[in-house]
Design a protein around this motif. Structure first.
Motif, PDB file in Angstrom:
ATOM      1  N   GLU A 444      50.748  42.639  84.057  1.00 59.77           N
ATOM      2  CA  GLU A 444      51.788  41.796  84.918  1.00 59.77           C
ATOM      3  C   GLU A 444      50.691  41.522  86.211  1.00 59.77           C
ATOM      4  N   PRO A 491      54.806  32.665  84.487  1.00 61.11           N
ATOM      5  CA  PRO A 491      55.309  33.876  84.287  1.00 61.11           C
ATOM      6  C   PRO A 491      56.645  34.365  83.293  1.00 61.11           C
ATOM      7  N   GLN A 492      56.553  33.145  82.311  1.00 61.31           N
ATOM      8  CA  GLN A 492      57.655  33.057  81.277  1.00 61.31           C
ATOM      9  C   GLN A 492      56.469  32.930  80.161  1.00 61.31           C
ATOM     10  N   ALA A 495      55.795  37.189  79.809  1.00 66.06           N
ATOM     11  CA  ALA A 495      56.971  37.675  80.347  1.00 66.06           C
ATOM     12  C   ALA A 495      56.956  38.135  78.054  1.00 66.06           C
ATOM     13  N   GLU A 516      58.190  46.597  74.235  1.00 63.79           N
ATOM     14  CA  GLU A 516      58.200  46.866  75.563  1.00 63.79           C
ATOM     15  C   GLU A 516      58.145  48.382  74.899  1.00 63.79           C
ATOM     16  N   THR A 519      54.854  47.732  77.209  1.00 63.51           N
ATOM     17  CA  THR A 519      54.905  47.128  79.062  1.00 63.51           C
ATOM     18  C   THR A 519      55.567  49.252  79.869  1.00 63.51           C
ATOM     19  N   ILE A 713      58.327  38.364  89.013  1.00 61.43           N
ATOM     20  CA  ILE A 713      57.979  38.994  87.603  1.00 61.43           C
ATOM     21  C   ILE A 713      57.835  40.197  86.868  1.00 61.43           C
ATOM     22  N   ALA A 714      58.728  40.048  86.049  1.00 54.36           N
ATOM     23  CA  ALA A 714      59.359  40.873  85.362  1.00 54.36           C
ATOM     24  C   ALA A 714      58.132  41.792  84.908  1.00 54.36           C
ATOM     25  N   HIS A 715      58.701  43.060  84.954  1.00 54.90           N
ATOM     26  CA  HIS A 715      58.109  45.170  85.173  1.00 54.90           C
ATOM     27  C   HIS A 715      56.980  44.620  85.922  1.00 54.90           C
ATOM     28  N   GLY A 721      60.327  44.983  88.415  1.00 53.38           N
ATOM     29  CA  GLY A 721      59.696  43.251  88.672  1.00 53.38           C
ATOM     30  C   GLY A 721      59.284  43.530  89.910  1.00 53.38           C
TER      31      GLY A 721
END
Length: 846
Positions: A444, A491-492, A495, A516, A519, A713-715, A721
């Motif tokens: 990320e 961003p999608q 993710a 997961e 991440t 922005i996840a994570h 995020g």
């Protein structure tokens, strides 16, 4: 027919797989397990289609065709026939437009649409063609605009049918399939960044030990595997290993020819001019050229002769064009050190002028016709900012601060023929501490920084330092995918990437769970690199009475223990054939990093309790020694994988750092045993560390104006995020523009309050030193907070050095604004976008 453009290289396959088989069967040249109208049978009843490449084809395409045929055998279980002519049946035909009789014939007859393909850089098309030749009812035609375009077209098919680029380098197994059909139509793709690659660096002791044991050194046998991986990842450029005593072109004469035959563009690192490995300067000292002072002012004649030799070797192919290369120009001090600053700018300009004269003399062409790059690394960027001129056709390669924050990017007025690029780091040797052992990169963060680079026009060269390649498989895979099509890595797509990578590596059953794990691992690893851990890294809690409070250190250990438990639960569901890959990509990094935390946590408690004569210290001494033994056992297990295939790859020292440089020998941290027996065994309370505040992604209102929109922005960072205003690369905004985030906060008491903004560390890439963000409370005035962070990766003790050290060690920045006399009750905290490249992770009002 018409070309249909899809996603990011192999990401097309990866993320397409997430959508399921039904969607894949609906897009052109996608994989199905059943035939449809006009579908091409790549594998039918367990038998693969023949692969056709003409005998006069470029060696790079012939190598790729061999690999593709082998991939068909891996999937089907039967050997794929290799042909030089179509013959009969339904073949796969691969060639380069303008260099293939078969391809050109189909194009001239109107059977193959190649409109717009000629002249593109590394573009390719995959087309299902009806009745292309007599006796051939249907063919799959892969046509490249150039040799690498055709190569990528074949490797893209390999990824689509389930052969991971990491099938060899991470032992990712290939699932058998009796039927593979490709839907009718045309799929087209081409890269958006021209040169894309990685730098093998800091390769001792790990990669060098491994290569010595298995290949006899860093020779062509070893590099053949590296070249294949690079091309399967749709990269094209390699900076080879160069730590003494390694020198790519001089160590094995086969290296140079094999790189060119495979289609790899060879370069040299940021401080190795004109295709010479730095170690070569200290070899062959009896030749009257090499050796002596690495000082152009005093020894220019010998240096020019040395560099001429590198260029002559580049041109030794004998075809008038030479081996395909990206030539580094410029110069740094001996051993990658800075030159004397007072005379550096005029001296460097003179050096580059002389180097370009050498290029013209040796190649027989204007220097501008040979691709060149000048790396503005460390102090060299300062020279550029202070007015150093660079020839317009030379690519300017900006760098990060070695810890993931890009230092400088082009602005709108800096357009140049040679373009711009970025040199990025997943591995580094230097202050404040080496990080070489294991992956500590969040994809990320990589996305945020490289998307910024793309938006700002750094599109000519993306180069990443990957140390030993392993164990950086996942971030390298992501970096190369983003480099292929940055605009499509939304961003999608970001993710979904961990799950997509896990799906390609392990199939659909555990893909989400493994994604997961990848991440969460990266989040925890990025919070503190392992080389920065010791018994004093985090505070312990109280040790009064029977129950020990683990404090912040205990909370970190608990996080790792939770991740370990999840990893072990997933491992139990992973088939036996995938256990080796699972250990390499998932289990080992989690287990080894978690164990390191246990080691230092036990050492911390041992020292604290032993200092008080508390016999419970002995249990912690035993636990520390057991953790140290577990570390060695994990390494031994890694080295025993696949019959010892990776023996030597995990020899990097990572325990016992006392300075920026690695310890010569890894050793158990000292612990003490005290006299007596503990009457009460160690017991812990639940560690609780309240981070305070609000996750930035949990805003109540986002105000999007001035062509900007807030995006979670996840994570990214340590929590759920981070918030970024997109598109990146835009000019500063003002308070009047009103681009802001709003957070509702209810205060239970009146008084002075401090707003705290937790940011991901970033730098002013415009040539300045400050990034601004605004903060206000309710309808009050906006306070402008200035984050002044200046990279200082040296061994100095200045305030700037200490400030930068803290930022990269903790991987965060905290800015504060004071609001006096705030009433109790409901309030709105507002965060205002002023400068680009500010990444907000958390807000608090305390």
């Amino acid at each position: 027919m018409h070309a249909r453009w899809l996603g990011v290289g192999s990401l097309v396959f990866l993320c397409g797989a997430l959508a399921g088989e039904a969607r894949a069967c609906a897009t052109p040249v996608s994989v199905c397990d059943h035939p449809g109208a006009g579908a091409f049978a790549l594998i039918e009843a367990g038998r693969p289609a023949p692969v056709v490449v003409e005998p006069q084809a470029d060696p790079a395409l012939r190598y790729a065709a061999d690999d593709f045929a082998a991939d068909l055998q891996r999937v089907s279980g039967q050997a794929a026939e290799r042909r030089t002519a179509p013959g009969t049946g339904m073949p796969v035909i691969a060639g380069v437009l303008g260099h293939s009789h078969l391809i050109d014939t189909l194009a001239s007859q109107g059977k193959l649409d190649v409109s717009g393909l000629a002249g593109t850089w590394e573009g390719y098309r995959q087309s299902v063609v009806e009745r292309p030749f007599p006796g051939v009812p249907r063919a799959l035609v892969v046509v490249g605009a150039d040799r690498r375009g055709a190569v990528y077209g074949l490797y893209d098919l390999s990824a689509k049918i389930g052969v991971s680029p990491w099938y060899w380098f991470a032992d990712v197994p290939v699932a058998r399939r009796r039927a593979v059909y490709l839907t009718a139509g045309t799929h087209a793709d081409q890269p958006e960044v021209k040169y894309r690659g990685f730098f093998i660096n800091d390769e001792a002791p790990a990669l060098s030990s491994w290569a010595g044991k298995h290949f006899g050194g860093l020779n062509a046998d070893m590099y053949a595997r590296v070249f294949e991986l690079l091309l399967r990842l749709k990269g094209n450029t390699l900076w080879p290993a160069m730590w003494p005593p390694h020198a790519f072109h001089d160590d094995d004469p086969r290296n140079t020819a094999l790189a060119d035959a495979r289609g790899v563009v060879m370069g040299t690192s940021h401080h190795e001019p004109l295709m010479r490995a730095h170690d070569e300067w200290h070899r062959h000292t009896g030749d009257g050229i090499t050796g002596g002072a690495w000082d152009y002012a005093r020894n220019g004649k010998h240096l020019r002769a040395f560099w001429r030799g590198g260029l002559e070797r580049m041109m030794a192919k004998g075809d008038g064009r030479g081996y395909e290369s990206l030539v580094t120009v410029g110069m740094r001090g001996d051993g990658d050190e800075a030159m004397a600053e007072g005379t550096a700018i005029p001296l460097l300009q003179g050096i580059v002028a002389d180097q370009r004269r050498l290029i013209a003399e040796v190649t027989g062409r204007p220097a501008s016709e040979t691709p060149q790059v000048w790396a503005l690394y460390k102090e060299v960027q300062d020279y550029y900012d202070h007015g150093m001129t660079v020839p317009d056709d030379v690519t300017l390669l900006f760098s990060d601060d070695n810890w993931g924050q890009i230092r400088r990017l082009p602005s709108g007025h800096e357009a140049r023929a040679g373009g711009f690029g970025v040199y990025y780091h997943f591995d580094y040797v230097g202050a404040p501490r080496n990080y070489k052992w294991i992956n500590t990169t969040q994809v990320e963060k990589t996305w945020q920084q490289m998307d910024l680079a793309w938006q700002r026009g750094a599109r000519q060269l993306w180069m990443v330092n990957v140390g030993d390649i392993k164990p950086l498989e996942f971030p390298l895979d992501f970096f190369m995918a983003q480099a292929w099509r940055p605009a499509a890595m939304t961003p999608q797509a970001l993710a979904g990437y961990p799950e997509a990578f896990a799906r390609q590596s392990f199939g659909p059953a555990q893909a989400r769970a493994i994604g997961e794990l990848l991440t969460r691992y990266a989040q925890l690893a990025a919070q503190r690199k392992p080389e920065l851990l010791d018994a004093d890294t985090f505070p312990l809690g109280k040790a009064d009475g029977e129950v020990l409070d683990g404090g912040a250190f205990g909370a970190r250990v608990a996080d790792w223990d939770a991740l370990m438990a999840r990893m072990q639960a997933v491992r139990a569901q992973v088939p036996a054939a995938q256990q080796s890959a699972y250990f390499q990509l998932v289990e080992h990094p989690i287990s080894a990093f978690a164990n390191l935390y246990h080691l230092y946590y036990a050492v911390a408690w041992n020292r604290r309790l032993a200092a008080r004569g508390d016999a419970r210290a002995n249990a912690f001494a035993d636990e520390a020694e057991a953790a140290y033994a577990r570390d060695a056992a994990l390494t031994a297990r890694y080295h025993a994988l696949e019959g010892g295939k990776w023996d030597g790859m995990m020899t990097q020292q990572h325990i016992g750092y006392t300075s920026w440089q690695q310890p010569d020998v890894q050793a158990m941290p000292p612990v003490r045993h005290v006299v007596g027996v503990a009457t009460v065994p160690p017991r812990f309370g639940a560690p609780v560390v309240d981070a305070g505040g609000i996750e930035a992604v949990r805003y109540q209102r986002a105000v999007n104006r001035a062509g900007l929109a807030w995006q979670a922005i996840a994570h990214l960072g340590a929590g759920e995020g981070a918030m970024v205003a997109l598109p990146q690369g835009r000019p500063p905004t003002t308070v009047a523009d009103g681009v802001r985030l709003e957070y509702d906060i209810d205060l239970d008491a009146a008084g002075d309050r401090t707003a705290m903004l937790t940011l991901s560390p970033t730098l002013d890439t415009t040539g300045g030193t400050t990034l601004r963000v605004g903060v206000s409370l309710d309808d009050g005035p906006v306070q402008v907070l200035a984050d002044t962070l200046v990279p200082a990766p040296t061994q100095t003790t200045t305030a700037a050095q200490r400030d930068w050290n803290r930022a990269v060690i903790e991987n965060r920045r905290v800015l504060r604004a004071v609001f006096p006399g705030v009433a109790a009750g409901k309030h709105v905290l507002k965060v205002w976008r002023l400068d680009d490249n500010v990444v907000l992770e958390r807000v608090a009002l305390q």
